[in-house]
Design a protein around this motif. Structure first.
Motif, PDB file in Angstrom:
ATOM      1  N   LEU A  30     145.460  88.388 -22.069  1.00 39.40           N
ATOM      2  CA  LEU A  30     144.183  88.646 -21.399  1.00 39.40           C
ATOM      3  C   LEU A  30     144.367  89.487 -20.138  1.00 39.40           C
ATOM      4  CD1 LEU A  30     142.400  85.180 -21.694  1.00 39.40           C
ATOM      5  CD2 LEU A  30     142.194  87.182 -23.185  1.00 39.40           C
ATOM      6  N   ALA A  31     145.500  89.350 -19.470  1.00 36.97           N
ATOM      7  CA  ALA A  31     145.764  90.083 -18.226  1.00 36.97           C
ATOM      8  C   ALA A  31     146.395  91.450 -18.471  1.00 36.97           C
ATOM      9  CB  ALA A  31     146.670  89.249 -17.318  1.00 36.97           C
ATOM     10  N   GLY A  64     131.159  85.167 -12.752  1.00 32.68           N
ATOM     11  CA  GLY A  64     131.756  84.874 -11.458  1.00 32.68           C
ATOM     12  C   GLY A  64     133.219  85.256 -11.463  1.00 32.68           C
ATOM     13  N   ASP A  65     134.082  84.289 -11.150  1.00 33.41           N
ATOM     14  CA  ASP A  65     135.515  84.574 -11.102  1.00 33.41           C
ATOM     15  C   ASP A  65     136.253  84.004 -12.302  1.00 33.41           C
ATOM     16  OD1 ASP A  65     135.329  81.892 -10.588  1.00 33.41           O
ATOM     17  OD2 ASP A  65     136.500  81.919  -8.735  1.00 33.41           O
ATOM     18  N   ALA A  66     135.513  83.768 -13.416  1.00 35.49           N
ATOM     19  CA  ALA A  66     136.142  83.156 -14.587  1.00 35.49           C
ATOM     20  C   ALA A  66     135.660  83.821 -15.873  1.00 35.49           C
ATOM     21  CB  ALA A  66     135.836  81.665 -14.628  1.00 35.49           C
ATOM     22  N   LEU A  67     136.439  83.622 -16.931  1.00 32.13           N
ATOM     23  CA  LEU A  67     136.030  83.976 -18.276  1.00 32.13           C
ATOM     24  C   LEU A  67     135.442  82.729 -18.928  1.00 32.13           C
ATOM     25  CD1 LEU A  67     139.100  86.088 -19.451  1.00 32.13           C
ATOM     26  CD2 LEU A  67     136.809  86.949 -18.938  1.00 32.13           C
ATOM     27  N   VAL A  68     134.298  82.899 -19.562  1.00 28.46           N
ATOM     28  CA  VAL A  68     133.580  81.777 -20.166  1.00 28.46           C
ATOM     29  C   VAL A  68     133.505  81.988 -21.663  1.00 28.46           C
ATOM     30  CG1 VAL A  68     131.377  80.545 -20.264  1.00 28.46           C
ATOM     31  CG2 VAL A  68     132.234  81.405 -18.073  1.00 28.46           C
ATOM     32  N   LEU A  69     133.697  80.921 -22.421  1.00 27.59           N
ATOM     33  CA  LEU A  69     133.701  80.993 -23.874  1.00 27.59           C
ATOM     34  C   LEU A  69     132.679  80.013 -24.429  1.00 27.59           C
ATOM     35  CD1 LEU A  69     135.293  82.360 -26.240  1.00 27.59           C
ATOM     36  CD2 LEU A  69     136.727  80.315 -26.275  1.00 27.59           C
ATOM     37  N   ASP A  70     131.777  80.513 -25.283  1.00 26.59           N
ATOM     38  CA  ASP A  70     130.777  79.683 -25.944  1.00 26.59           C
ATOM     39  C   ASP A  70     130.965  79.762 -27.445  1.00 26.59           C
ATOM     40  OD1 ASP A  70     129.364  79.000 -23.528  1.00 26.59           O
ATOM     41  OD2 ASP A  70     128.555  81.047 -23.539  1.00 26.59           O
ATOM     42  N   LEU A  80     137.706  86.868 -26.066  1.00 27.78           N
ATOM     43  CA  LEU A  80     138.116  86.798 -24.659  1.00 27.78           C
ATOM     44  C   LEU A  80     138.829  88.081 -24.234  1.00 27.78           C
ATOM     45  CD1 LEU A  80     139.410  83.116 -24.411  1.00 27.78           C
ATOM     46  CD2 LEU A  80     137.524  84.106 -23.088  1.00 27.78           C
ATOM     47  N   CYS A  81     139.648  88.648 -25.123  1.00 26.28           N
ATOM     48  CA  CYS A  81     140.313  89.917 -24.806  1.00 26.28           C
ATOM     49  C   CYS A  81     139.279  90.986 -24.466  1.00 26.28           C
ATOM     50  CB  CYS A  81     141.162  90.385 -25.992  1.00 26.28           C
ATOM     51  SG  CYS A  81     142.721  89.513 -26.197  1.00 26.28           S
ATOM     52  N   ALA A  82     138.231  91.066 -25.277  1.00 22.28           N
ATOM     53  CA  ALA A  82     137.203  92.076 -25.038  1.00 22.28           C
ATOM     54  C   ALA A  82     136.530  91.868 -23.688  1.00 22.28           C
ATOM     55  CB  ALA A  82     136.173  92.045 -26.162  1.00 22.28           C
ATOM     56  N   ALA A  83     136.215  90.622 -23.359  1.00 20.80           N
ATOM     57  CA  ALA A  83     135.582  90.343 -22.070  1.00 20.80           C
ATOM     58  C   ALA A  83     136.524  90.655 -20.915  1.00 20.80           C
ATOM     59  CB  ALA A  83     135.133  88.887 -22.017  1.00 20.80           C
ATOM     60  N   ALA A  84     137.794  90.269 -21.062  1.00 20.37           N
ATOM     61  CA  ALA A  84     138.767  90.471 -19.986  1.00 20.37           C
ATOM     62  C   ALA A  84     139.087  91.947 -19.792  1.00 20.37           C
ATOM     63  CB  ALA A  84     140.049  89.694 -20.295  1.00 20.37           C
ATOM     64  N   TRP A  85     139.352  92.661 -20.882  1.00 14.96           N
ATOM     65  CA  TRP A  85     139.758  94.067 -20.780  1.00 14.96           C
ATOM     66  C   TRP A  85     138.612  94.950 -20.311  1.00 14.96           C
ATOM     67  CZ3 TRP A  85     142.590  94.454 -26.176  1.00 14.96           C
ATOM     68  CH2 TRP A  85     143.712  93.600 -26.159  1.00 14.96           C
ATOM     69  N   THR A  86     137.387  94.599 -20.731  1.00 13.84           N
ATOM     70  CA  THR A  86     136.230  95.363 -20.269  1.00 13.84           C
ATOM     71  C   THR A  86     136.041  95.175 -18.771  1.00 13.84           C
ATOM     72  OG1 THR A  86     135.145  95.203 -22.424  1.00 13.84           O
ATOM     73  CG2 THR A  86     133.735  95.677 -20.518  1.00 13.84           C
ATOM     74  N   GLN A  87     136.177  93.930 -18.316  1.00 17.12           N
ATOM     75  CA  GLN A  87     136.019  93.666 -16.888  1.00 17.12           C
ATOM     76  C   GLN A  87     137.109  94.347 -16.078  1.00 17.12           C
ATOM     77  OE1 GLN A  87     138.131  91.650 -14.820  1.00 17.12           O
ATOM     78  NE2 GLN A  87     136.805  91.882 -13.016  1.00 17.12           N
ATOM     79  N   GLY A  96     138.884  97.120 -16.881  1.00 18.33           N
ATOM     80  CA  GLY A  96     138.903  98.576 -16.945  1.00 18.33           C
ATOM     81  C   GLY A  96     140.322  99.097 -17.048  1.00 18.33           C
ATOM     82  N   ASP A  97     140.719  99.930 -16.100  1.00 22.27           N
ATOM     83  CA  ASP A  97     142.066 100.503 -16.110  1.00 22.27           C
ATOM     84  C   ASP A  97     143.080  99.626 -15.377  1.00 22.27           C
ATOM     85  OD1 ASP A  97     141.279 102.710 -17.551  1.00 22.27           O
ATOM     86  OD2 ASP A  97     140.808 103.893 -15.779  1.00 22.27           O
ATOM     87  N   GLY A  98     142.666  98.432 -14.982  1.00 20.38           N
ATOM     88  CA  GLY A  98     143.570  97.536 -14.271  1.00 20.38           C
ATOM     89  C   GLY A  98     143.928  96.321 -15.099  1.00 20.38           C
ATOM     90  N   SER A  99     144.217  95.228 -14.421  1.00 21.61           N
ATOM     91  CA  SER A  99     144.605  93.977 -15.059  1.00 21.61           C
ATOM     92  C   SER A  99     143.591  92.900 -14.694  1.00 21.61           C
ATOM     93  CB  SER A  99     146.003  93.562 -14.586  1.00 21.61           C
ATOM     94  OG  SER A  99     146.378  92.327 -15.139  1.00 21.61           O
ATOM     95  N   CYS A 100     143.106  92.186 -15.685  1.00 18.22           N
ATOM     96  CA  CYS A 100     142.091  91.164 -15.442  1.00 18.22           C
ATOM     97  C   CYS A 100     142.666  90.017 -14.604  1.00 18.22           C
ATOM     98  CB  CYS A 100     141.566  90.624 -16.770  1.00 18.22           C
ATOM     99  SG  CYS A 100     140.263  89.384 -16.585  1.00 18.22           S
ATOM    100  N   THR A 101     141.936  89.658 -13.561  1.00 22.02           N
ATOM    101  CA  THR A 101     142.377  88.568 -12.689  1.00 22.02           C
ATOM    102  C   THR A 101     141.451  87.357 -12.767  1.00 22.02           C
ATOM    103  OG1 THR A 101     141.180  89.532 -10.806  1.00 22.02           O
ATOM    104  CG2 THR A 101     143.497  90.159 -11.087  1.00 22.02           C
ATOM    105  N   LEU A 102     140.510  87.374 -13.684  1.00 21.80           N
ATOM    106  CA  LEU A 102     139.579  86.250 -13.813  1.00 21.80           C
ATOM    107  C   LEU A 102     140.306  85.019 -14.360  1.00 21.80           C
ATOM    108  CD1 LEU A 102     136.452  88.031 -15.352  1.00 21.80           C
ATOM    109  CD2 LEU A 102     136.929  87.507 -12.941  1.00 21.80           C
TER     110      LEU A 102
END
Length: 356
Positions: A254-255, A297-303, A330-337, A339-345
């Protein structure tokens, strides 16, 4: 510039039909501690029987291709030496392009390096006093004597060019994680202040060697490490499959920064024999196989589609392999958030729900 990948891709065709060649890492993909990983032997046999060319691509320069093929055959994986490509072969070609024909090369490593040099018509030597035209360093196993590093340093200090098969800092063993060739390279780097030319994954010389030896037209890189296998595929402009049987866990995936994001994600090598589900954009998030993931917010949420179900039912879903679909979303949510960096959520709660 190629846009950053923001989600795993889907495939209606099975991967062994969609690609002509699988470029498979070994440690953490086919075997671990010398023993076959669950489902590996059967999956590879089925893929091969279906016409997919299987090539085994390893950064470990210790063993010869013949020795690796013999080990695979003992495990039940049909393989010949021509099916194995090592970083020793890649670095030998790199050296051969820069030194005179038949030149002497000081070897700090094992038989795999020596055999690869001889294949290129180069002469392996053991001492800095043997007038080498190059120094090459590869994994030599736990028995490699400390004095071998000194020989490398003596030659490098005289201006002899230095090459390394790879710079993996660690290597898996039956007892756990051990220092790899990258750790040994650091010893020589610290002592000399020099920088080696490196051939192995994820760098282009290894990809070039692999394509030259396999003739692959539509290859799929299959690996367990983001910083070698997946980055190597990214650098080579080819697709990749990450399997979760080795060093990479769900949180690291995810990161992942853009060059470490695989095309596909699956649990193990059975993923070669299946299609891959599509991850689709949904209102405020991304959906895959009944799971919807989003940043909040500062987290990834899964439903889940089964929100009304009790927690026991959710755990039954994960037993059926449905957790992978949640991870893909979750990968899609994390990588989209990211962008060109690393997800920190924070993904801890979401991954816990999947049992990952």
């Amino acid at each position: 510039m190629t846009p950053s990948r923001t989600r795993p891709e889907g495939s209606e065709r099975t991967l062994n039909e969609a690609y002509d060649t699988a470029l498979l890492d070994l440690d953490g993909v086919v075997y671990a501690g010398g023993e076959a990983i669950d489902h590996a032997v059967e999956s590879l046999g089925t893929a091969r029987a279906g016409g997919m060319h299987l090539a085994y691509v390893t950064n470990n320069a210790l063993r010869t291709p013949e020795a690796v093929a013999e080990h695979l055959t003992e495990l039940g994986v049909a393989a010949e030496s021509a099916d194995v490509i090592t970083s020793a072969q890649a670095v030998a070609r790199l050296i051969c392009d820069q030194v005179p024909a038949g030149a002497r090369v000081l070897v700090i490593g094992g038989e795999g390096l020596r055999a690869a040099l001889r294949e290129r018509g180069l002469e392996p030597v053991e001492s800095a006093e043997d007038d080498p035209a190059a120094v090459v360093q590869g994994y030599g196993g736990p028995e490699l004597a400390w004095g071998r590093f000194a020989e490398a340093c003596y030659a490098i200090a005289r201006g002899v060019p230095w090459f390394a098969s790879n710079t993996d800092l660690t290597i898996p063993s039956a007892r756990g994680i051990a220092p790899g060739n990258g750790a040994a390279v650091e010893v020589v780097r610290i002592a000399t202040g020099a920088e080696p030319q490196v051939a192995g994954k994820p760098l282009p010389p290894m990809h070039r060697e692999t394509i030259l030896r396999t003739g692959a037209e539509r290859p799929l890189v299959v690996g367990d490490r983001l910083d070698t296998d997946i980055e190597g595929a990214f650098n080579g402009g080819v697709d990749s499959l990450l399997v979760l049987t080795g060093v990479t866990d769900a949180a690291q995936l995810l990161a992942a920064e853009p060059r470490h994001r695989p095309t596909y994600v699956d649990a193990d090598l059975r993923g070669l024999l299946t299609g891959q589900p599509q991850v689709t954009e949904a209102a405020g998030g991304f959906t895959c196989g009944g799971w919807t993931a989003r940043a909040s917010g500062d987290a990834l949420v899964l439903d889940s589609d089964g929100n009304e179900k009790d927690e026991r039912a959710n755990h039954e879903q994960t037993k059926d392999g449905d957790a992978l679909n949640g991870l893909r979303a979750l990968c899609a949510a994390a990588w989209t958030q990211a962008g060109d960096g690393s997800c920190t959520l924070d993904a801890g709660k979401a991954l816990s729900r999947l049992g990952l």
